[in-house]
Design a protein around this motif. Sequence first.
Motif, short mmCIF file in Angstrom:
data_model
loop_
_atom_site.label_atom_id
_atom_site.label_comp_id
_atom_site.label_asym_id
_atom_site.label_seq_id
_atom_site.Cartn_x
_atom_site.Cartn_y
_atom_site.Cartn_z
N SER B 30 47.67 52.28 28.85
CA SER B 30 48.28 51.12 28.29
C SER B 30 47.17 50.15 27.73
O SER B 30 47.42 49.40 26.93
CB SER B 30 49.14 50.28 29.58
N ARG B 31 46.11 50.20 28.29
CA ARG B 31 44.77 49.69 27.78
C ARG B 31 44.56 49.83 26.42
O ARG B 31 44.38 49.39 25.28
CB ARG B 31 43.48 49.70 28.47
N CYS B 32 44.76 51.28 26.16
CA CYS B 32 44.54 51.83 24.68
C CYS B 32 45.54 51.27 23.81
O CYS B 32 45.12 50.97 22.52
CB CYS B 32 44.37 53.42 24.91
N LEU B 33 46.89 51.27 24.30
CA LEU B 33 47.94 50.76 23.35
C LEU B 33 47.70 49.30 23.07
O LEU B 33 48.28 48.92 21.92
CB LEU B 33 49.30 51.09 23.99
N ILE B 34 47.15 48.50 24.04
CA ILE B 34 46.94 47.15 23.89
C ILE B 34 45.78 46.86 22.98
O ILE B 34 45.81 46.06 21.98
CB ILE B 34 46.93 46.34 25.04
#
Lengths: 141, 147
Positions: B30-34
């Motif tokens: 999720s951090r990568c997508l954010i």
Amino acid sequence: MLSNKEKMLIAEIWESLTPVAEEIGADALLRMFACFPGSKTYFSHLDISRGSPHLLSHGKKIVLALAEGSKDISQLTVTLAPLQIMHAYQLRIDPINFKLLSHCLLVALSCHMRDDFTAVAHAAMDKYLSAFAAVLAEKYR
Amino acid sequence: MVQWSESERTIINGIFSHLDYDDLGPKAFSRCLIVYPWTQRYFSSFGNLHNAEAIMGNANVAAHGIKVLHGLDLGLKHMDDIMGAYAELSSLHSEKLHVDPDNFKLLSDCITIVVAAKLGKAFTPETQAAFHKFLAVVVSALGKQYH
């Protein structure tokens, strides 16, 4: 592109880290030297071992410059003008190293702030460090 | 072939033996997508990815994060032939999924940062260097079958 909310968050984070500038800065540098040994070539004239006064003072310098820049991000080119000249004509550090140090700063922040280094804070900080690095390299050519 | 010191093997195995995949997988992905929103291009079927809250609450994101983190187990099991171990996955990402291999580095940076947050001071520069080396070799292996 940094939103106003993000700019405030970045300034807040660096403000809170100013008392431990030495610790954070030295930690980030040590991480960079461990992961990317090529970066050590710029420090052959200094003692960069853990705990050395050179390492601590250098780390502190870097974090304080980041903190100062974060106080008014729209004025980065003005705030960093002296550092731009130093890096372009004197230090001539290959700008790829700015990316490497930025990554290690993010890791240092993550180790220090743990869960407080949220995804939103991470995104904002990554953008700020990229902008900072870009301004720093502006006078290179 | 990549050479691993005893110390590196110990550090890397140590990190994975204590890893909570169900917690860190979703966090890292999720951090990568954010942090790198353009990576969302590969996940249009995942539903609502409009903002950080939506991404962090998205069940598809969480499930995929766990799956991807377990993908590192392959490298761990075959540390002396990571290139060979990932040949199939590399072809999959190239020929079927059409993922730009630069994205692998972005995700590996996010994995590093969430592991750092979990371990705190225990994630020393030496620990980071060994983990970084492992992730870099996996990332390189995943890009090997692109042509």
